[in-house]
Design a protein around this motif. Sequence first.
Motif, mmCIF file in Angstrom:
data_model
loop_
_atom_site.group_PDB
_atom_site.id
_atom_site.type_symbol
_atom_site.label_atom_id
_atom_site.label_comp_id
_atom_site.label_asym_id
_atom_site.label_seq_id
_atom_site.Cartn_x
_atom_site.Cartn_y
_atom_site.Cartn_z
ATOM 1 N N THR A 148 0.948 -1.167 0.190
ATOM 2 C CA THR A 148 0.581 0.498 -0.167
ATOM 3 C C THR A 148 1.236 1.164 0.035
ATOM 4 N N GLN A 220 0.572 5.121 -9.823
ATOM 5 C CA GLN A 220 0.358 4.860 -8.577
ATOM 6 C C GLN A 220 1.541 5.603 -7.355
ATOM 7 N N ASN A 225 -3.787 7.716 -6.707
ATOM 8 C CA ASN A 225 -4.377 7.135 -4.966
ATOM 9 C C ASN A 225 -5.217 8.587 -5.088
ATOM 10 N N LYS A 321 -7.983 6.941 -0.196
ATOM 11 C CA LYS A 321 -7.537 5.552 -0.326
ATOM 12 C C LYS A 321 -6.185 5.313 -1.141
ATOM 13 N N SER A 322 -6.039 4.512 -0.728
ATOM 14 C CA SER A 322 -4.277 4.085 -1.836
ATOM 15 C C SER A 322 -4.807 2.821 -2.855
ATOM 16 N N SER A 323 -3.662 2.521 -3.096
ATOM 17 C CA SER A 323 -3.585 1.819 -4.334
ATOM 18 C C SER A 323 -2.822 0.354 -3.621
ATOM 19 N N PHE A 324 -3.222 -0.796 -4.078
ATOM 20 C CA PHE A 324 -3.304 -2.399 -3.493
ATOM 21 C C PHE A 324 -2.405 -2.825 -4.577
ATOM 22 N N GLN A 391 -4.142 0.656 6.458
ATOM 23 C CA GLN A 391 -4.630 1.685 5.605
ATOM 24 C C GLN A 391 -5.289 0.201 4.664
ATOM 25 N N ALA A 392 -4.489 -0.797 4.663
ATOM 26 C CA ALA A 392 -4.767 -2.457 3.504
ATOM 27 C C ALA A 392 -6.318 -2.481 4.051
ATOM 28 N N THR A 398 -9.138 0.684 0.173
ATOM 29 C CA THR A 398 -7.935 -0.128 -1.402
ATOM 30 C C THR A 398 -8.710 0.208 -2.381
#
Length: 446
Positions: A148, A220, A225, A321-324, A391-392, A398
């Motif tokens: 993340t 990313q 995000n 929001k985070s990329s996973f 965050q995950a 995510t």
Amino acid sequence: MMKKLFMAVTAVVLTASCGGGGASDGGASGEGKTTLTYALWDDVQQGAYQQCADAFQKANPDITIKITQNAWDQYWQSLTTQMVSGDAPDVITMQASFYPQFVKNGQLLDIQPMVTADKVDLTQYWPGLAESWVKDGKRYGLPKDWDTMAIIYNVKQAKEAGVDLTDLTWNPKDGGTFEDALAKLTVDTAGKRGDEPGFDKTKIAVYGYAPELNDGSLGQNSWGNLAVSNGFSYIDKNPFGTKYFYDDPKLVETAAWFKTIADKGYTPSYDKTSSLGTDAVLTSGKAALGVTGSWMIKTYLEATEQEFAFAPLPAGPLGRKSSFNGLADVIYAGTEHKDAAWKWVKFLGSTDCQNIVADNAVVFPAITSATERVLAAHEKAGREVQLFVDQAKAENGTFLLPVSDHADEINQIMGTAFDEIWLGQKDAKTSLTAANQQVNSLLAGG
């Protein structure tokens, strides 16, 4: 990083031949003994995977694991040559966003029959990771890790600016408290900060933010995000959707905001820094913060040039929001040692190996049960990284980076479109609308 990788992979697709011969360094290093080559690009991780290899070889004395490690660019250049010659590594570290093009070239082995026969438990991995590696009912990899994103910042510079980065907000209209912090963190050569009268945006000593805008189609490490936190969705279905939405007004707004903070002097000029990574700018002390992934934890927190710490990403209109994302281990279709390669890939994807990786604290392994071991190892070393796991685990916190066909071409199209925006050659709406039409034309063409 991702843009460079896509460009290198494009070369593989354009020049590689399908099928091929052996994929090890000649097969036997002794009578009845098989040597498998295993390719990595991250030298920080090599020690942990050598420990996995040692454990594997002890249990399988008839198989030797030869780890080959090259730096990022050299890794893909070498793979290009090896694919052409039919001598690629038996097992390859791979990224989900573009593996379909290797599949299209017939370069990766379908491991689903072996997964089924050996009853590999795919539910042991973090949700979404195993599913990313399936195309048309065939499976091409077992998950090895996940990541993340977070803010990485210079502790001294943040303290001097008097900013609290632990709970920032963002929106594309005024930038929220995130932009306020960037203004305070930016310092001109006369010592004036970005929010003070007399600030000279043409003479900057320390930039507030070093975004990695040379980030291709995924964003990313930069716009992705924030855009998703603003309501943007990359694609209609993931994996293997058939329509992208790069013309979404929510992305247009986000891209326009990045251009705005550059115009205000809070970020470096793109034409001068597009070839530099965020880490290079931050470690030089020329910028106060950036955005990075959990794979960079040790790089930053063990740095000697500056003292760094992590903070959560800014929360946008739809929340934080985070990329996973995650890597997997795949098998070269031309390997002469299919059964041995599968044994190694299965071990890499097992608790036995991923616990070893966890104890080394180089990445977060894909198996959920290994997470607490990673956190314990980081805590023992004095590294505070709980926010990546938080965050995950956050509800709707995510999103998976898009997986589709034509990823290399899409990356080139979108990389060019964003370049036009950052360089001020076109406005965000014009550039992204035209680029999205090109992208969807590619998918419509099959």
